[in-house]
Design an enzyme around this catalytic site. Sequence first.
Site: not given
Length: 277
Positions: A200, A228
Site C-alpha cells: 500500500s 496499518y
Amino acid sequence: MESSSSGNGDDCHVKPKKQALGWFEWGRGWYSIIWEFLFQRISASHLENPLRLPPLPGLTCIVTGSTSGIGLSTARQLAEAGAHVVMAVRKTKLAHELIHEWQRERSGDFPPLNVEVMELDLLSLDSVVRFAEAWNARLGPLHVLINNAGIFSIGEPQRFSKDGYEEHLQVNHLAPALLSLLLLPSLIRGSPSRIINVNSIMHSVGCVDTEDMNVTSGRKKYTSLVGYANSKLAQIKFCSILHKRVPAEAGINVMCVSPGIVHTNVTCRQGIFRRSL
C-alpha cells in the site's frame, strides 16, 4: 546502551533508534498519498482494463484473501488463463460458492477451471503453519504465492490476535512473512517462482519501531492508521531482506506491489479481511 571506543580514544556513539517520522518525512509521505489519489486514474489511463493474461497452463498459484476485492479478481483471472489456483481463505464456503458461480458463468466449450480451496486464517499463526505443512506435504511445485489478504480496521480500537500481536501487524506482515518462509521448499521446486506481496502507498507514512511493534509502550498513540501504515512498511522491509537472503540459484523473486487506490471493501467496518489502499 554503552558506546564503544575507537582506537584513537574517540567515542563512537550509537545512533538512537528512530521511533517516529520527522516533519519532512511525514509531509513527503502524505504528498505521495494525495498525488496517487488525485492522479492515479490519469497516469493509468493508457492501460487496458482488465489486463489480459497470456495462457498459463501448468502454473500453480496460491492467492490469499481471494473471496473479495483484488484477491477475488486475481484468482479468477489466473484461473481463466489456465493456471491452477489455490484460494487460501478463511471463508471456505464462500470460496466454493464463488467457484461454482465462475463455472456457471463460463459458456461454450471452455474447460472447467482448475481451482481449489484451502482454509487459512491469518489471525492464527497455527493456521498458517497447518496450511504450509499441508501444502508442502504434496511435494509439488509452487510457482506464485500472492500474499493479498490484509486488513485496515478504520476507526476501530486496538485489538490483538490470540497470538498476542496487534491485528494489523499480524495479518498484514507477520502471517504473510511466516507463510512465505514456510512455503520456500515448494517455491524452490517451482523455480523460477515468485512471492508477490500486495502492499500500500500508506507505507510511506509508517514507522517501524522494532522495540514496540505492537504500539503498546505509550511512546506513540495508537490509531488504526498507525497500525496499518506501520504493518505495510514492515512488510516492505521484510521483503527487501528476504529478497537479499534467498540465494540467487533458488530462483525465487520476492516483490511488493502497490495496487493504488482501489474501490474494494477496505473501508468496511464489518468482516475481517479487507484489501489495502
